[in-house]
Design a protein around this motif. Structure first.
Motif, short mmCIF file in Angstrom:
data_model
loop_
_atom_site.label_atom_id
_atom_site.label_comp_id
_atom_site.label_asym_id
_atom_site.label_seq_id
_atom_site.Cartn_x
_atom_site.Cartn_y
_atom_site.Cartn_z
N GLY A 51 41.36 51.02 37.99
CA GLY A 51 40.95 49.66 37.67
C GLY A 51 42.16 48.77 37.45
O GLY A 51 43.29 49.16 37.77
N TRP A 52 41.94 47.58 36.95
CA TRP A 52 43.07 46.72 36.62
C TRP A 52 42.79 45.83 35.42
O TRP A 52 41.64 45.65 35.00
CB TRP A 52 43.54 45.93 37.83
CG TRP A 52 42.52 45.08 38.51
CD1 TRP A 52 42.27 43.76 38.27
CD2 TRP A 52 41.61 45.48 39.54
NE1 TRP A 52 41.28 43.31 39.07
CE2 TRP A 52 40.84 44.33 39.86
CE3 TRP A 52 41.37 46.67 40.21
CZ2 TRP A 52 39.84 44.36 40.84
CZ3 TRP A 52 40.37 46.71 41.18
CH2 TRP A 52 39.63 45.57 41.49
N LEU A 53 43.87 45.30 34.88
CA LEU A 53 43.81 44.48 33.67
C LEU A 53 44.29 43.08 34.00
O LEU A 53 45.27 42.92 34.74
CB LEU A 53 44.75 45.10 32.62
CG LEU A 53 44.95 44.32 31.32
CD1 LEU A 53 43.72 44.37 30.43
CD2 LEU A 53 46.16 44.89 30.54
N ARG A 54 43.58 42.08 33.51
CA ARG A 54 43.99 40.70 33.75
C ARG A 54 44.01 39.96 32.42
O ARG A 54 43.18 40.23 31.55
CB ARG A 54 42.95 40.06 34.68
CG ARG A 54 43.47 38.94 35.52
CD ARG A 54 42.53 38.57 36.65
NE ARG A 54 41.16 38.42 36.19
CZ ARG A 54 40.10 38.79 36.92
NH1 ARG A 54 40.25 39.36 38.09
NH2 ARG A 54 38.88 38.61 36.45
N PRO A 84 28.85 42.37 36.25
CA PRO A 84 29.03 43.09 37.52
C PRO A 84 29.98 42.29 38.41
O PRO A 84 29.95 41.06 38.39
CB PRO A 84 27.63 43.13 38.13
CG PRO A 84 26.71 42.52 37.13
CD PRO A 84 27.50 41.83 36.09
N GLU A 85 30.83 42.99 39.17
CA GLU A 85 31.77 42.26 40.02
C GLU A 85 31.90 42.98 41.36
O GLU A 85 31.96 44.20 41.40
CB GLU A 85 33.13 42.18 39.31
CG GLU A 85 34.09 41.25 40.00
CD GLU A 85 35.29 40.86 39.11
OE1 GLU A 85 35.07 40.12 38.13
OE2 GLU A 85 36.40 41.31 39.39
N GLU A 86 31.91 42.19 42.45
CA GLU A 86 32.16 42.77 43.77
C GLU A 86 33.64 42.60 44.06
O GLU A 86 34.16 41.49 44.04
CB GLU A 86 31.35 42.02 44.83
CG GLU A 86 29.96 42.59 45.09
CD GLU A 86 29.95 44.09 45.33
OE1 GLU A 86 30.84 44.59 46.08
OE2 GLU A 86 29.07 44.78 44.78
N THR A 87 34.35 43.70 44.29
CA THR A 87 35.77 43.59 44.59
C THR A 87 35.99 44.04 46.03
O THR A 87 35.07 44.57 46.67
CB THR A 87 36.62 44.46 43.66
OG1 THR A 87 36.47 45.83 44.06
CG2 THR A 87 36.18 44.33 42.22
N VAL A 88 37.20 43.84 46.54
CA VAL A 88 37.48 44.28 47.91
C VAL A 88 37.33 45.79 48.04
O VAL A 88 37.09 46.31 49.12
CB VAL A 88 38.91 43.87 48.37
CG1 VAL A 88 38.94 42.40 48.71
CG2 VAL A 88 39.96 44.23 47.34
N ARG A 89 37.44 46.48 46.90
CA ARG A 89 37.31 47.95 46.94
C ARG A 89 35.92 48.40 46.54
O ARG A 89 35.71 49.57 46.23
CB ARG A 89 38.37 48.57 46.04
CG ARG A 89 39.73 48.52 46.69
CD ARG A 89 40.72 49.36 45.94
NE ARG A 89 41.62 48.55 45.16
CZ ARG A 89 42.18 48.95 44.01
NH1 ARG A 89 41.90 50.12 43.52
NH2 ARG A 89 43.02 48.16 43.38
N VAL A 127 39.15 43.76 31.83
CA VAL A 127 39.36 45.07 32.45
C VAL A 127 38.32 45.22 33.54
O VAL A 127 37.13 45.06 33.30
CB VAL A 127 39.18 46.20 31.41
CG1 VAL A 127 39.21 47.56 32.07
CG2 VAL A 127 40.25 46.11 30.33
N VAL A 128 38.76 45.51 34.77
CA VAL A 128 37.83 45.73 35.86
C VAL A 128 37.83 47.22 36.18
O VAL A 128 38.89 47.82 36.42
CB VAL A 128 38.24 44.91 37.11
CG1 VAL A 128 37.25 45.14 38.25
CG2 VAL A 128 38.30 43.42 36.77
N LEU A 129 36.64 47.84 36.14
CA LEU A 129 36.52 49.27 36.40
C LEU A 129 35.60 49.50 37.60
O LEU A 129 34.43 49.06 37.58
CB LEU A 129 35.93 49.98 35.18
CG LEU A 129 36.75 49.93 33.88
CD1 LEU A 129 35.91 50.44 32.72
CD2 LEU A 129 38.03 50.76 34.03
N PRO A 130 36.06 50.17 38.65
CA PRO A 130 35.23 50.45 39.82
C PRO A 130 34.07 51.39 39.45
O PRO A 130 34.23 52.29 38.63
CB PRO A 130 36.17 51.16 40.80
CG PRO A 130 37.54 51.01 40.24
CD PRO A 130 37.43 50.68 38.81
#
Ligand code: ADP
Length: 260
Positions: free
Chosen positions: A239-242, A177-182, A255-258
């Motif tokens: 989302g985005w890829l790193r 789980p990740e908390e992002t600015v969005r 891969v980060v998916l909201p």
């Protein structure tokens, strides 16, 4: 605002004269250049196996006509080349489809862990052939998305991890789980114990047909479009890829998916 971009070519001429050419590569010009590059790349990628096929057809018709062993070998190569064209056309169609849909956010509820379990089980044969294994950890998460496309994303990433990793490695797939600015999101890491990627290549990795080692990619059946497809699908999911990599130790694609 509108930016003006110039490509500058400087060349020394006879008699100590220096010629400086400014070429306008502002937005429209760049888009045109990219399209031309893309068409040139596709043509080249299709032409190579096609040339081989035509050559072997000729050989079969003449030299290898009465030599069953040679005939079988040539048919094997032809099958391999046709397979390559087939994969390329499949990936091109997929890429154009996801590009066309990019602005429309998919809305089905997709359970990410379930998708990963399906992908890992369908790649079990590929992993076993290498003596490698894929280990999944982390809790489930539901995201708004397109299950088939997310399946494609993780298939490409895990296939690459197996392809460019060392035989006998463990590929670790982790959900966090990740908390992002969005807002809340889930991050999926695919980490291999392979050769890694030199940092100079990282910014260009998701460009169509960009490969660190073209010979190796082709040998492994790659089209050079896998990560371009991943990038478009992930961006369609907002989302985005790193990518992080330590050459000699391995790579990690995240891969980060909201969630909302
Ligand atoms: P390909 O079909 O060539 O695998 P991709 O778009 O999937 O195309 O990947 C582009 C390039 O990125 C590959 O050719 C390879 O050089 C590099 N690459 C991708 N994944 C990995 C990885 N896990 N480890 C090392 N290199 C990788």
């Amino acid at each position: 605002g509108q930016e003006q971009l110039f490509q500058v070519t400087v060349s020394a001429q006879e008699g100590g004269l220096v010629l400086c050419v400014f070429r306008d590569i502002s937005e429209a010009e760049q888009a045109g250049a990219m399209r031309r590059d893309f068409v040139a790349n596709v043509s080249h990628e299709l032409r190579t196996p096609l040339t081989a096929l035509i050559g072997f057809i000729e050989t079969l018709r003449h030299a290898a006509r009465d030599d069953p062993a040679a005939r079988d070998r040539f048919l094997g190569i032809m099958e391999h080349e046709a397979g390559r064209m087939n994969r390329l056309v499949r990936d091109l169609l997929q890429l154009s489809r996801v590009e066309a849909e990019e602005r429309v956010r998919p809305r089905d509820r997709v359970e990410v862990r379930g998708v990963l379990e399906g992908v890992i089980s369908s790649l079990r044969g590929v992993a076993e052939r290498e003596g490698s294994s894929v280990v999944l950890t982390g809790a489930g998460a539901v995201v708004p998305g397109d299950a088939d496309q997310l399946t494609q994303v993780f298939t490409n990433l895990i296939e690459n991890a197996l392809k460019y990793g060392n035989a006998g490695q463990v590929v670790r797939v982790t959900l966090t789980p990740e908390e992002t600015v969005r807002g809340a999101a889930v991050r999926v890491d695919v980490a291999d114990q392979g050769e890694g990627i030199d940092p100079v290549h990282l910014p260009r990795l998701t460009e169509r047909f960009y490969r660190v080692d073209s010979h190796r990619s082709r040998e492994l059946g790659g089209t050079g479009l896998g990560l371009a497809i991943v990038k478009h699908i992930v961006s369609r999911h907002r989302g985005w890829l790193r990518v992080d990599s330590v050459p000699g130790e391995g790579s990690r694609f995240s891969v980060v998916l909201p969630l909302g």
